[in-house]
Design an enzyme around this catalytic site. Structure first.
Site, mmCIF file in Angstrom:
data_model
loop_
_atom_site.group_PDB
_atom_site.id
_atom_site.type_symbol
_atom_site.label_atom_id
_atom_site.label_comp_id
_atom_site.label_asym_id
_atom_site.label_seq_id
_atom_site.Cartn_x
_atom_site.Cartn_y
_atom_site.Cartn_z
ATOM 1 N N GLU A 117 0.829 -1.208 0.000
ATOM 2 C CA GLU A 117 0.000 0.000 0.000
ATOM 3 C C GLU A 117 0.863 1.259 0.000
ATOM 4 O O GLU A 117 0.524 2.260 -0.638
ATOM 5 C CB GLU A 117 -0.936 -0.005 1.211
ATOM 6 C CG GLU A 117 -1.976 -1.103 1.178
ATOM 7 C CD GLU A 117 -2.865 -1.014 -0.048
ATOM 8 O OE1 GLU A 117 -3.412 0.076 -0.317
ATOM 9 O OE2 GLU A 117 -3.006 -2.036 -0.751
ATOM 10 N N TRP A 120 1.967 1.706 -3.456
ATOM 11 C CA TRP A 120 0.882 2.236 -4.285
ATOM 12 C C TRP A 120 0.836 3.762 -4.180
ATOM 13 O O TRP A 120 0.606 4.468 -5.169
ATOM 14 C CB TRP A 120 -0.426 1.619 -3.823
ATOM 15 C CG TRP A 120 -1.647 1.994 -4.595
ATOM 16 C CD1 TRP A 120 -2.650 2.794 -4.167
ATOM 17 C CD2 TRP A 120 -2.026 1.560 -5.908
ATOM 18 N NE1 TRP A 120 -3.625 2.900 -5.129
ATOM 19 C CE2 TRP A 120 -3.268 2.152 -6.211
ATOM 20 C CE3 TRP A 120 -1.424 0.728 -6.856
ATOM 21 C CZ2 TRP A 120 -3.926 1.944 -7.413
ATOM 22 C CZ3 TRP A 120 -2.082 0.521 -8.062
ATOM 23 C CH2 TRP A 120 -3.316 1.124 -8.326
ATOM 24 N N TRP A 148 -21.500 10.674 -19.769
ATOM 25 C CA TRP A 148 -21.822 11.049 -18.389
ATOM 26 C C TRP A 148 -23.116 11.872 -18.373
ATOM 27 O O TRP A 148 -23.439 12.580 -19.330
ATOM 28 C CB TRP A 148 -20.706 11.896 -17.781
ATOM 29 C CG TRP A 148 -19.367 11.243 -17.707
ATOM 30 C CD1 TRP A 148 -18.297 11.500 -18.509
ATOM 31 C CD2 TRP A 148 -18.933 10.250 -16.774
ATOM 32 N NE1 TRP A 148 -17.226 10.725 -18.138
ATOM 33 C CE2 TRP A 148 -17.576 9.943 -17.078
ATOM 34 C CE3 TRP A 148 -19.547 9.584 -15.710
ATOM 35 C CZ2 TRP A 148 -16.836 9.014 -16.356
ATOM 36 C CZ3 TRP A 148 -18.809 8.649 -14.994
ATOM 37 C CH2 TRP A 148 -17.470 8.369 -15.316
ATOM 38 N N ASN A 184 -10.762 3.878 3.637
ATOM 39 C CA ASN A 184 -10.475 3.630 2.229
ATOM 40 C C ASN A 184 -11.504 2.719 1.567
ATOM 41 O O ASN A 184 -11.902 2.942 0.422
ATOM 42 C CB ASN A 184 -9.079 3.023 2.067
ATOM 43 C CG ASN A 184 -8.711 2.833 0.614
ATOM 44 O OD1 ASN A 184 -8.596 3.786 -0.137
ATOM 45 N ND2 ASN A 184 -8.549 1.582 0.190
ATOM 46 N N TRP A 202 -16.223 11.515 -12.654
ATOM 47 C CA TRP A 202 -15.342 11.279 -11.514
ATOM 48 C C TRP A 202 -14.659 12.562 -11.046
ATOM 49 O O TRP A 202 -14.309 12.687 -9.868
ATOM 50 C CB TRP A 202 -14.295 10.221 -11.855
ATOM 51 C CG TRP A 202 -13.381 10.590 -12.998
ATOM 52 C CD1 TRP A 202 -13.565 10.314 -14.319
ATOM 53 C CD2 TRP A 202 -12.144 11.327 -12.914
ATOM 54 N NE1 TRP A 202 -12.521 10.820 -15.065
ATOM 55 C CE2 TRP A 202 -11.651 11.440 -14.234
ATOM 56 C CE3 TRP A 202 -11.425 11.879 -11.872
ATOM 57 C CZ2 TRP A 202 -10.448 12.099 -14.530
ATOM 58 C CZ3 TRP A 202 -10.223 12.535 -12.151
ATOM 59 C CH2 TRP A 202 -9.753 12.641 -13.470
ATOM 60 N N TRP A 225 -9.588 8.059 -7.719
ATOM 61 C CA TRP A 225 -10.811 8.289 -8.473
ATOM 62 C C TRP A 225 -10.736 7.682 -9.861
ATOM 63 O O TRP A 225 -11.708 7.102 -10.355
ATOM 64 C CB TRP A 225 -11.111 9.787 -8.534
ATOM 65 C CG TRP A 225 -11.838 10.217 -7.306
ATOM 66 C CD1 TRP A 225 -11.310 10.779 -6.183
ATOM 67 C CD2 TRP A 225 -13.236 10.059 -7.051
ATOM 68 N NE1 TRP A 225 -12.287 10.996 -5.242
ATOM 69 C CE2 TRP A 225 -13.472 10.567 -5.747
ATOM 70 C CE3 TRP A 225 -14.298 9.556 -7.786
ATOM 71 C CZ2 TRP A 225 -14.750 10.567 -5.186
ATOM 72 C CZ3 TRP A 225 -15.566 9.558 -7.227
ATOM 73 C CH2 TRP A 225 -15.785 10.057 -5.941
#
Length: 300
Positions: A117, A120, A148, A184, A202, A225
């Site tokens: 993590e 990441w 959208w 998260n 988004w 996102w």
């Protein structure tokens, strides 16, 4: 070399201050007249000492169970280091060195998952350097053509206020407003509802998180996102649509998280706690079909 293989540099003994003393902080008028930030003050201890304390607490109480605990919003299973990392109160190399030290001492439970993590997070910063337009534009160019919705202002407002009718999403949005942070797992569920079931761009969600998160890091916010929307690097496929009811039952089965942030549901029986409230913002099945149809128009 492996992340954290080189030890962090020692802290300097002293830091040179500015040439001229500035105006005292209290005289700058930065504090809000109405103490809307009380929840943030209760939840966080800013500064290097607060960061080191948070790291100590995590290593002692949550690291060993991190692989499973990080997905349970009702428990304190994550490090909560993200605001400290964002503001430079602690560095990723410091954190990695501490975790690797625990591995070397035979306390390896949870360390591999946590290091991934941490990696990441660093990956997000590399992406932002090499793809500087991604805070506003999808990495996958096909998503520029995704149909959208445009008439979404009212639904966006309900999502922002935690009034969607889906308990796990509403709990997360209220946690965000009160503390400046959201678990998260719940971030992913809330983002999926916005981008896929509500078919709202988004970028709107990213802007709201940027305005409300204490760990509002441009690189990580963008990566998260775009990952959920399916248009980023190594993203979740667009057809992966989180079901907030199933997610809630799986990761908060006893309703600890829901009852904390949605006191109006405190007396609701466990069997009904995770279900959509009356007048939920959307029908999950119908909007899932709509999202898949929208994606089918661009996937080729």
């Amino acid at each position: 070399p492996r992340v954290g293989a080189q030890p962090p540099a020692p802290a300097p003994r002293r830091l040179a201050g500015p040439g001229q003393p500035g105006e005292p902080l209290e005289g700058l008028g930065l504090r809000p007249r109405i103490a809307w930030d009380a929840g943030l003050a209760d939840a966080w201890r800013p500064g290097e000492r607060g960061a080191l304390t948070a790291l100590d607490d995590f290593c002692e109480s949550a690291l060993s169970a991190y692989p499973a605990g990080r997905d349970q919003p009702g428990a304190r299973g994550t490090s909560r280091l993200s605001p400290h990392l964002h503001f430079g109160e602690i560095g990723p190399r410091q954190v990695a060195a501490r975790i690797l030290g625990l591995q070397a001492a035979g306390r390896g439970a949870g360390t591999e998952t946590f290091l991934k993590e941490l990696g990441w997070r660093e990956f997000a910063h590399h992406l932002l350097v090499h793809f500087p337009r991604t805070p506003a534009e999808p990495m996958d160019a096909r998503f520029r053509r995704l149909p959208w919705r445009r008439d979404y202002a009212q639904d966006l407002r309900r999502w922002q206020r935690g009034a969607t009718g889906f308990p796990i999403v509403d709990a997360g949005m209220r946690e965000l407003w009160a503390t400046g942070w959201m678990h998260n797992r719940v971030r992913m569920i809330a983002a999926s509802l916005l981008t896929k079931n509500l078919l709202i761009p988004w970028q709107e969600g990213a802007r709201w998180f940027w305005d409300t998160l204490v760990d509002a890091d441009l690189a990580n916010n963008t990566l998260g996102w775009q990952w959920t929307a399916g248009c980023g690097a190594d993203a979740a496929p667009f057809f992966r649509i989180f079901n907030p009811v199933l997610q809630s039952r799986k990761f908060d089965p006893l309703g600890r998280y829901l009852r904390r942030w949605l006191p109006e549901l405190r007396d609701v029986p466990d069997a009904d706690l995770h279900e959509p409230r009356p007048q939920a913002i959307v029908d999950l099945a119908a909007t899932r079909v709509r999202a898949l149809e929208a994606f089918s128009k661009i996937k080729d």
